[in-house]
Motif scaffolding. Sequence first.
Motif, PDB file in Angstrom:
ATOM      1  N   UNK A  60       3.075  38.142 111.723  1.00 35.70           N
ATOM      2  CA  UNK A  60       4.373  38.567 111.080  1.00 35.70           C
ATOM      3  C   UNK A  60       4.504  40.031 110.371  1.00 35.70           C
ATOM      4  N   UNK A  61       3.588  40.308 109.379  1.00 33.95           N
ATOM      5  CA  UNK A  61       3.508  41.494 108.624  1.00 33.95           C
ATOM      6  C   UNK A  61       3.575  42.780 109.748  1.00 33.95           C
ATOM      7  N   UNK A  62       2.593  42.570 110.814  1.00 36.49           N
ATOM      8  CA  UNK A  62       2.454  43.388 111.757  1.00 36.49           C
ATOM      9  C   UNK A  62       3.739  43.758 112.751  1.00 36.49           C
ATOM     10  N   UNK A  63       4.254  42.586 113.193  1.00 35.93           N
ATOM     11  CA  UNK A  63       5.598  42.486 113.892  1.00 35.93           C
ATOM     12  C   UNK A  63       6.655  43.252 113.237  1.00 35.93           C
ATOM     13  N   UNK A  64       6.710  43.082 111.915  1.00 36.49           N
ATOM     14  CA  UNK A  64       8.007  43.585 111.343  1.00 36.49           C
ATOM     15  C   UNK A  64       7.778  45.334 111.119  1.00 36.49           C
ATOM     16  N   UNK A  65       6.512  45.710 110.936  1.00 37.93           N
ATOM     17  CA  UNK A  65       6.212  47.127 111.087  1.00 37.93           C
ATOM     18  C   UNK A  65       6.175  47.840 112.195  1.00 37.93           C
ATOM     19  N   UNK A  66       5.791  46.921 113.159  1.00 33.02           N
ATOM     20  CA  UNK A  66       5.901  47.735 114.688  1.00 33.02           C
ATOM     21  C   UNK A  66       7.427  47.673 115.173  1.00 33.02           C
ATOM     22  N   UNK A  67       8.375  46.752 114.815  1.00 32.80           N
ATOM     23  CA  UNK A  67       9.556  46.839 115.270  1.00 32.80           C
ATOM     24  C   UNK A  67      10.543  47.794 114.525  1.00 32.80           C
ATOM     25  N   UNK A  68       9.798  48.273 113.487  1.00 31.28           N
ATOM     26  CA  UNK A  68      10.705  49.654 112.886  1.00 31.28           C
ATOM     27  C   UNK A  68      10.280  50.794 113.574  1.00 31.28           C
ATOM     28  N   UNK A  69       9.415  50.802 114.657  1.00 29.96           N
ATOM     29  CA  UNK A  69       9.319  51.741 115.343  1.00 29.96           C
ATOM     30  C   UNK A  69       9.324  51.671 116.969  1.00 29.96           C
ATOM     31  N   UNK A  70       9.278  50.474 117.203  1.00 37.28           N
ATOM     32  CA  UNK A  70       9.157  50.172 118.800  1.00 37.28           C
ATOM     33  C   UNK A  70      10.468  49.330 119.266  1.00 37.28           C
ATOM     34  N   UNK A  71      11.090  50.097 120.280  1.00 37.35           N
ATOM     35  CA  UNK A  71      12.236  49.352 120.888  1.00 37.35           C
ATOM     36  C   UNK A  71      11.963  48.258 121.846  1.00 37.35           C
ATOM     37  N   UNK A  72      12.578  46.984 121.693  1.00 39.17           N
ATOM     38  CA  UNK A  72      12.396  46.130 122.715  1.00 39.17           C
ATOM     39  C   UNK A  72      13.284  46.409 123.886  1.00 39.17           C
ATOM     40  N   UNK A  73      12.778  45.870 124.943  1.00 33.15           N
ATOM     41  CA  UNK A  73      13.487  46.215 126.421  1.00 33.15           C
ATOM     42  C   UNK A  73      14.877  45.425 126.312  1.00 33.15           C
ATOM     43  N   UNK A  74      15.792  46.325 126.499  1.00 30.31           N
ATOM     44  CA  UNK A  74      17.235  45.843 126.540  1.00 30.31           C
ATOM     45  C   UNK A  74      17.382  45.343 128.156  1.00 30.31           C
ATOM     46  N   UNK A  75      16.965  45.524 128.886  1.00 28.26           N
ATOM     47  CA  UNK A  75      17.085  45.437 130.319  1.00 28.26           C
ATOM     48  C   UNK A  75      16.508  44.134 131.115  1.00 28.26           C
ATOM     49  N   UNK A  76      15.801  43.336 130.185  1.00 33.56           N
ATOM     50  CA  UNK A  76      15.135  42.048 130.600  1.00 33.56           C
ATOM     51  C   UNK A  76      15.918  41.104 129.665  1.00 33.56           C
ATOM     52  N   UNK A  81      11.123  35.024 115.120  1.00 29.49           N
ATOM     53  CA  UNK A  81      12.478  34.872 115.500  1.00 29.49           C
ATOM     54  C   UNK A  81      13.171  35.664 114.491  1.00 29.49           C
ATOM     55  N   UNK A  82      13.074  35.239 113.499  1.00 27.96           N
ATOM     56  CA  UNK A  82      13.829  35.903 112.253  1.00 27.96           C
ATOM     57  C   UNK A  82      13.655  37.464 112.077  1.00 27.96           C
ATOM     58  N   UNK A  83      12.444  37.883 112.282  1.00 26.47           N
ATOM     59  CA  UNK A  83      11.967  39.114 112.278  1.00 26.47           C
ATOM     60  C   UNK A  83      12.465  40.137 113.407  1.00 26.47           C
ATOM     61  N   UNK A  84      12.434  39.496 114.630  1.00 25.80           N
ATOM     62  CA  UNK A  84      13.243  40.012 115.759  1.00 25.80           C
ATOM     63  C   UNK A  84      14.563  40.240 115.711  1.00 25.80           C
ATOM     64  N   UNK A  85      15.157  39.050 115.040  1.00 25.64           N
ATOM     65  CA  UNK A  85      16.664  39.220 114.821  1.00 25.64           C
ATOM     66  C   UNK A  85      17.027  40.271 114.030  1.00 25.64           C
ATOM     67  N   UNK A  86      16.498  40.291 112.762  1.00 26.75           N
ATOM     68  CA  UNK A  86      16.758  41.213 111.734  1.00 26.75           C
ATOM     69  C   UNK A  86      16.464  42.751 112.119  1.00 26.75           C
ATOM     70  N   UNK A  87      15.294  42.912 112.969  1.00 28.05           N
ATOM     71  CA  UNK A  87      14.936  44.373 113.543  1.00 28.05           C
ATOM     72  C   UNK A  87      15.551  44.787 114.702  1.00 28.05           C
ATOM     73  N   UNK A  88      15.788  43.706 115.549  1.00 29.02           N
ATOM     74  CA  UNK A  88      16.236  44.206 116.973  1.00 29.02           C
ATOM     75  C   UNK A  88      17.560  43.548 117.187  1.00 29.02           C
ATOM     76  N   UNK A  89      18.196  42.728 116.336  1.00 27.86           N
ATOM     77  CA  UNK A  89      19.310  42.046 116.676  1.00 27.86           C
ATOM     78  C   UNK A  89      19.641  41.151 117.787  1.00 27.86           C
ATOM     79  N   UNK A  90      18.224  40.575 118.165  1.00 31.13           N
ATOM     80  CA  UNK A  90      18.247  39.429 119.046  1.00 31.13           C
ATOM     81  C   UNK A  90      17.991  38.165 118.654  1.00 31.13           C
ATOM     82  N   UNK A  91      18.937  37.249 118.949  1.00 27.59           N
ATOM     83  CA  UNK A  91      18.885  35.895 118.257  1.00 27.59           C
ATOM     84  C   UNK A  91      18.115  35.024 119.227  1.00 27.59           C
ATOM     85  N   UNK A  92      17.666  35.392 120.435  1.00 29.18           N
ATOM     86  CA  UNK A  92      17.263  34.410 121.312  1.00 29.18           C
ATOM     87  C   UNK A  92      16.345  35.250 122.101  1.00 29.18           C
ATOM     88  N   UNK A  93      14.999  35.928 121.681  1.00 29.34           N
ATOM     89  CA  UNK A  93      14.466  36.723 122.489  1.00 29.34           C
ATOM     90  C   UNK A  93      13.118  36.106 123.346  1.00 29.34           C
TER      91      UNK A  93
END
Length: 142
Positions: free
Chosen positions: A51-67, A91-103
Amino acid sequence: MLHGIPKIISPDLLKILMEMGHGDELVLADANFPAASHARRLVRCDGHPIPELLDAILQLFPLDPYVDKPASLMQVVPGDPVETPIWSVYGGIIDARAGLSSPFEQVERFAFYERARQAYAIVATGESALYANLILKKGVIA
């Protein structure tokens, strides 16, 4: 040290994140995952929880919006009674960082291993939760 780079992101991990292109996949592997034997490129982050790594990575790393599902979890083996509360943490981290509630998509265990072998890199962590492995598909910077 650099401004804006989370302290937990090592130089090796930052290099990998920078090298990756759109559609490349990054595996965040729990402590039980056979990371060294599966990785094309291996980054050691032993001792750090995902979780700590995921939160840090998602501050820099965009998730693919085309899938439909840019994050993949290793499916629990049928009959295994283990609980997976860490998935809701992710899920909470991804929602907070990337705005995806069902990734998430769930990937059968051996199919997950095969995808990990094809991933751009595997990050070996100290995460002790079971079924805590996660694959992230990189997106684009607009």
